[in-house]
Motif scaffolding. Structure first.
Motif, PDB file in Angstrom:
ATOM      1  N   VAL A 247       0.957  -1.206  -0.145  1.00  0.00           N
ATOM      2  CA  VAL A 247      -0.006  -0.122  -0.062  1.00  0.00           C
ATOM      3  C   VAL A 247       0.981   1.314   0.037  1.00  0.00           C
ATOM      4  N   ALA A 248       0.629   2.180  -0.848  1.00  0.00           N
ATOM      5  CA  ALA A 248       1.407   3.364  -1.035  1.00  0.00           C
ATOM      6  C   ALA A 248       1.257   4.178   0.301  1.00  0.00           C
ATOM      7  N   ALA A 249       2.635   4.973   0.622  1.00  0.00           N
ATOM      8  CA  ALA A 249       2.374   5.858   1.771  1.00  0.00           C
ATOM      9  C   ALA A 249       1.357   7.077   1.577  1.00  0.00           C
ATOM     10  N   THR A 250       0.732   7.109   2.795  1.00  0.00           N
ATOM     11  CA  THR A 250      -0.054   8.416   2.886  1.00  0.00           C
ATOM     12  C   THR A 250       0.650   9.724   2.646  1.00  0.00           C
ATOM     13  N   GLN A 251       0.174  10.500   1.775  1.00  0.00           N
ATOM     14  CA  GLN A 251       0.708  11.633   1.687  1.00  0.00           C
ATOM     15  C   GLN A 251      -0.071  12.887   2.103  1.00  0.00           C
ATOM     16  N   PRO A 252       0.450  13.851   2.701  1.00  0.00           N
ATOM     17  CA  PRO A 252      -0.427  14.928   3.282  1.00  0.00           C
ATOM     18  C   PRO A 252      -0.995  15.656   2.153  1.00  0.00           C
ATOM     19  N   VAL A 253      -2.050  16.320   2.551  1.00  0.00           N
ATOM     20  CA  VAL A 253      -2.943  17.124   1.725  1.00  0.00           C
ATOM     21  C   VAL A 253      -2.175  18.579   1.473  1.00  0.00           C
ATOM     22  N   THR A 254      -1.838  18.992   0.262  1.00  0.00           N
ATOM     23  CA  THR A 254      -1.284  20.054   0.133  1.00  0.00           C
ATOM     24  C   THR A 254      -1.999  21.255  -0.494  1.00  0.00           C
ATOM     25  N   THR A 255      -1.817  22.667   0.012  1.00  0.00           N
ATOM     26  CA  THR A 255      -2.574  23.717  -0.569  1.00  0.00           C
ATOM     27  C   THR A 255      -1.417  24.616  -1.010  1.00  0.00           C
ATOM     28  N   ASN A 256      -2.050  25.675  -1.779  1.00  0.00           N
ATOM     29  CA  ASN A 256      -0.903  26.755  -2.033  1.00  0.00           C
ATOM     30  C   ASN A 256      -0.691  27.834  -0.961  1.00  0.00           C
ATOM     31  N   THR A 257      -1.398  27.920   0.157  1.00  0.00           N
ATOM     32  CA  THR A 257      -1.419  28.738   1.235  1.00  0.00           C
ATOM     33  C   THR A 257      -0.875  27.812   2.551  1.00  0.00           C
ATOM     34  N   VAL A 258       0.383  28.072   2.640  1.00  0.00           N
ATOM     35  CA  VAL A 258       1.013  27.519   3.855  1.00  0.00           C
ATOM     36  C   VAL A 258       1.138  28.634   5.073  1.00  0.00           C
ATOM     37  N   LEU A 259       0.097  28.049   6.247  1.00  0.00           N
ATOM     38  CA  LEU A 259       0.035  28.957   7.372  1.00  0.00           C
ATOM     39  C   LEU A 259       1.289  28.631   8.332  1.00  0.00           C
ATOM     40  N   ARG A 260       2.203  29.643   8.449  1.00  0.00           N
ATOM     41  CA  ARG A 260       3.358  29.317   9.417  1.00  0.00           C
ATOM     42  C   ARG A 260       2.971  30.377  10.634  1.00  0.00           C
ATOM     43  N   SER A 261       3.410  31.579  10.717  1.00  0.00           N
ATOM     44  CA  SER A 261       3.092  32.255  11.664  1.00  0.00           C
ATOM     45  C   SER A 261       1.504  32.933  11.378  1.00  0.00           C
ATOM     46  N   ARG A 262       0.896  33.009  12.525  1.00  0.00           N
ATOM     47  CA  ARG A 262      -0.499  33.444  12.277  1.00  0.00           C
ATOM     48  C   ARG A 262      -0.974  34.712  13.027  1.00  0.00           C
ATOM     49  N   ILE A 263      -1.955  35.390  12.338  1.00  0.00           N
ATOM     50  CA  ILE A 263      -2.190  36.635  12.657  1.00  0.00           C
ATOM     51  C   ILE A 263      -3.898  36.466  13.500  1.00  0.00           C
ATOM     52  N   ILE A 264      -3.884  36.959  14.684  1.00  0.00           N
ATOM     53  CA  ILE A 264      -4.869  36.923  15.589  1.00  0.00           C
ATOM     54  C   ILE A 264      -5.477  38.446  15.314  1.00  0.00           C
ATOM     55  N   ASP A 265      -6.779  38.588  14.937  1.00  0.00           N
ATOM     56  CA  ASP A 265      -7.345  39.780  14.626  1.00  0.00           C
ATOM     57  C   ASP A 265      -8.091  40.209  15.873  1.00  0.00           C
ATOM     58  N   ARG A 266      -7.565  40.255  16.968  1.00  0.00           N
ATOM     59  CA  ARG A 266      -8.139  40.921  18.175  1.00  0.00           C
ATOM     60  C   ARG A 266      -7.191  41.297  19.208  1.00  0.00           C
ATOM     61  N   PRO A 267      -7.250  42.213  19.993  1.00  0.00           N
ATOM     62  CA  PRO A 267      -6.409  42.484  21.050  1.00  0.00           C
ATOM     63  C   PRO A 267      -6.364  41.131  22.362  1.00  0.00           C
ATOM     64  N   LEU A 268      -5.068  40.775  22.633  1.00  0.00           N
ATOM     65  CA  LEU A 268      -5.191  40.133  23.823  1.00  0.00           C
ATOM     66  C   LEU A 268      -5.342  40.734  25.291  1.00  0.00           C
ATOM     67  N   ASP A 269      -5.929  40.562  26.250  1.00  0.00           N
ATOM     68  CA  ASP A 269      -5.649  40.982  27.364  1.00  0.00           C
ATOM     69  C   ASP A 269      -4.343  40.593  28.091  1.00  0.00           C
ATOM     70  N   ASP A 270      -3.644  41.528  29.076  1.00  0.00           N
ATOM     71  CA  ASP A 270      -2.331  41.024  29.559  1.00  0.00           C
ATOM     72  C   ASP A 270      -2.402  39.602  30.289  1.00  0.00           C
ATOM     73  N   ASP A 271      -3.680  39.202  30.657  1.00  0.00           N
ATOM     74  CA  ASP A 271      -3.808  38.145  31.539  1.00  0.00           C
ATOM     75  C   ASP A 271      -3.968  36.824  30.645  1.00  0.00           C
ATOM     76  N   GLU A 272      -3.965  37.144  29.369  1.00  0.00           N
ATOM     77  CA  GLU A 272      -4.107  36.172  28.037  1.00  0.00           C
ATOM     78  C   GLU A 272      -2.842  36.007  27.483  1.00  0.00           C
ATOM     79  N   ARG A 273      -1.836  36.506  27.722  1.00  0.00           N
ATOM     80  CA  ARG A 273      -0.624  36.708  26.976  1.00  0.00           C
ATOM     81  C   ARG A 273       0.278  35.567  27.450  1.00  0.00           C
ATOM     82  N   LEU A 274       0.951  34.952  26.552  1.00  0.00           N
ATOM     83  CA  LEU A 274       1.599  33.825  26.635  1.00  0.00           C
ATOM     84  C   LEU A 274       3.028  34.332  27.046  1.00  0.00           C
ATOM     85  N   ARG A 275       3.518  34.140  28.119  1.00  0.00           N
ATOM     86  CA  ARG A 275       4.761  34.566  28.796  1.00  0.00           C
ATOM     87  C   ARG A 275       5.596  33.521  29.577  1.00  0.00           C
TER      88      ARG A 275
END
Length: 166
Positions: free
Chosen positions: A138-166
């Motif tokens: 059985v052939a190996a499973t291949q990942p589904v590829t798309t033209n858009t590769v999301l690496r870093s992500r933009i979050i369209d809202r402000p984060l409160d200080d208590d939500e920040r990852l520190r």
């Protein structure tokens, strides 16, 4: 700050280069959070409970998108995460481009690759990591590829200080 950009890096050295690029680009250090998973003598395997700070942060950021929560949590537990807080969409896009140019990884692919290399059940809701089928005819499973590769992500809202990852 109105936008948060999240970049996950495989290791602290690569993340540090991205951090220096951001500071060189004029992003104030006070707007950049750096978080590295704590793999040490007390936790040599790097195994973390589901409700650790990474999971809670990504659950708050990706509300309703459990596959993103799982993938980003797993990737962040294995590498270094930069979160950058900026005022405008244009600034967020510039930061995203810098992170991607300096080695940010696609969190879903990184999490699946880690699981495939180290065994275990993938945490991603996307299904198992690609790999050889137990039956060699059985052939190996291949990942589904798309033209858009999301690496870093933009979050369209402000984060409160208590939500920040520190």
């Amino acid at each position: 700050m109105a936008y948060t950009v999240i970049g996950v890096f495989e290791n602290a050295d690569v993340a540090n280069k991205a951090l220096h690029a951001l500071v060189g680009h004029g992003i104030g250090r006070e707007y950049i959070d750096v978080t590295t998973a704590d793999v040490n003598q007390d936790n040599p395997t790097g195994e973390f409970p589901e409700n650790d700070s990474f999971h809670n942060f990504f659950r708050a950021v990706f509300t309703g998108h459990e596959h993103d929560v799982r993938d980003h949590s797993e990737a962040a537990r294995r590498g270094t995460t930069l979160t950058i807080h900026v005022r405008s969409r244009q600034d967020a896009e510039q930061v995203q481009a810098l992170l991607d140019q300096h080695g940010a990884v696609n969190a879903s692919e990184y999490a699946r690759r880690y699981v495939a290399q180290h065994g275990g059940v993938p945490l991603s809701a996307h299904g198992p990591a690609p790999g050889p089928h137990p039956d060699p005819t059985v052939a190996a499973t291949q990942p589904v590829t798309t033209n858009t590769v999301l690496r870093s992500r933009i979050i369209d809202r402000p984060l409160d200080d208590d939500e920040r990852l520190r």
